[in-house]
Enzyme design. Structure first.
Site, PDB file in Angstrom:
ATOM      1  N   CYS A  93       0.802  -1.227   0.000  1.00  0.00           N
ATOM      2  CA  CYS A  93       0.000   0.000   0.000  1.00  0.00           C
ATOM      3  C   CYS A  93       0.839   1.284   0.000  1.00  0.00           C
ATOM      4  CB  CYS A  93      -0.966  -0.040   1.168  1.00  0.00           C
ATOM      5  SG  CYS A  93      -2.405   1.006   0.892  1.00  0.00           S
ATOM      6  N   ARG A 127     -12.337   6.720  -0.593  1.00  0.00           N
ATOM      7  CA  ARG A 127     -11.372   5.673  -0.260  1.00  0.00           C
ATOM      8  C   ARG A 127     -11.858   4.342  -0.840  1.00  0.00           C
ATOM      9  NH1 ARG A 127      -7.479   7.215   2.759  1.00  0.00           N
ATOM     10  NH2 ARG A 127      -6.755   5.071   3.153  1.00  0.00           N
ATOM     11  N   HIS A 194      -3.693  -5.602   2.323  1.00  0.00           N
ATOM     12  CA  HIS A 194      -3.328  -5.697   3.746  1.00  0.00           C
ATOM     13  C   HIS A 194      -3.959  -6.969   4.327  1.00  0.00           C
ATOM     14  CE1 HIS A 194      -2.040  -1.484   4.167  1.00  0.00           C
ATOM     15  NE2 HIS A 194      -3.081  -1.144   3.452  1.00  0.00           N
TER      16      HIS A 194
END
Ligand code: GLN
Length: 251
Positions: A93, A127, A194
């Site tokens: 990320c 997001r 993640h």
């Protein structure tokens, strides 16, 4: 054998349990009789090409990225030399973004990257959050799936001809439209996933570890002896199921 890991900026880039990826490397190396020696590489500490068999950098919020970006960008040559020299690398990320040409934040600020991956990133208004499922685009792992969790404002656009880590089955991926996720340069992987990534994708950890062993022995990569991995397979299935329940499209 001792495998040397350089963990970049762990006190700044360690969001969404990314430190768990190091724990997976340690455990899976030990299961094959190897010892992982993890060295923290942070602001101002040297990064000597050839000193590590594996480099790792996690994710972080824009604020933490801004704190380390100039230091990381200044390591452009050392990181390129390490990867060209056959070291393995995993970037997640925020670390993935800053190993490209750079990251433009929501406020318009530009963070120069280290230029390892052929891509650029621009933060969007919304997001991209949720479970992700990919189909591997790696010749080393045809047909494999990769499951994880993403939470990023950045839209990462790969250069034409750049190699992705995977094709998006469910979720956003690099930019929410190309249906590509991550990037690969030699033995270096970057990804938005993640979770942490590796406990639910153990074959990916083993692929990177096999490259680290090859770098340490200056030999050809050899597949590591398989481990039982029932729990890992179950974790993968749960994550994949959650991602699929999104119906193969972004939330
Ligand atoms: N701050 C970056 C973004 O929002 C990276 C986030 C992260 O590392 N999870 O896109």
């Amino acid at each position: 054998m001792i495998l040397r890991v350089g963990h970049l900026y762990p006190e700044y880039l360690n969001i969404y349990a990314d430190r768990g990826n190091i724990a997976v490397f340690v455990r899976r190396a030990a299961a094959r009789g190897h010892e992982l020696r993890v060295e923290e590489v942070t602001l101002g500490t040297p990064l000597r090409p050839g000193a590590h068999d594996l480099l790792y950098v996690g994710g972080g919020q824009d604020r933490e990225q801004a704190m380390i970006a100039p230091d990381l960008a200044a390591r452009r040559e050392a990181i390129r030399a390490a990867v060209d020299g056959g070291a393995a690398l995993l970037a997640v990320c925020g670390g993935y973004q800053l190993l490209g040409r750079g990251y433009r934040g929501r406020d318009g600020s530009w963070l120069e990257g280290a230029g390892l991956f052929p891509h650029e990133t621009v933060a969007g208004e919304t997001r991209m959050i949720g479970d992700v499922l990919l189909e591997s685009a790696l010749p080393e792992a045809p047909g494999r799936t990769i499951a994880g969790f993403e939470n990023h404002a950045g839209r990462t656009v790969l250069d034409p001809g750049a190699e992705a880590l995977g094709r998006v089955v469910a979720g956003y991926g690099n930019d929410g439209s190309s249906r590509l996720e991550g990037c690969r340069v030699g033995r270096a992987f970057g990804t938005y996933l993640h979770g942490p990534l590796l406990p639910r994708n153990p074959w990916l950890a083993d692929l990177l570890l096999s490259w680290a062993v090859a770098h340490a022995t200056r030999g050809a990569p050899e597949a590591l002896a398989p481990l039982a991995d029932e729990l890992e397979a179950e974790a993968h299935a749960v994550a994949a199921g959650r991602a699929r329940s999104r119906g193969g499209r972004p939330a």
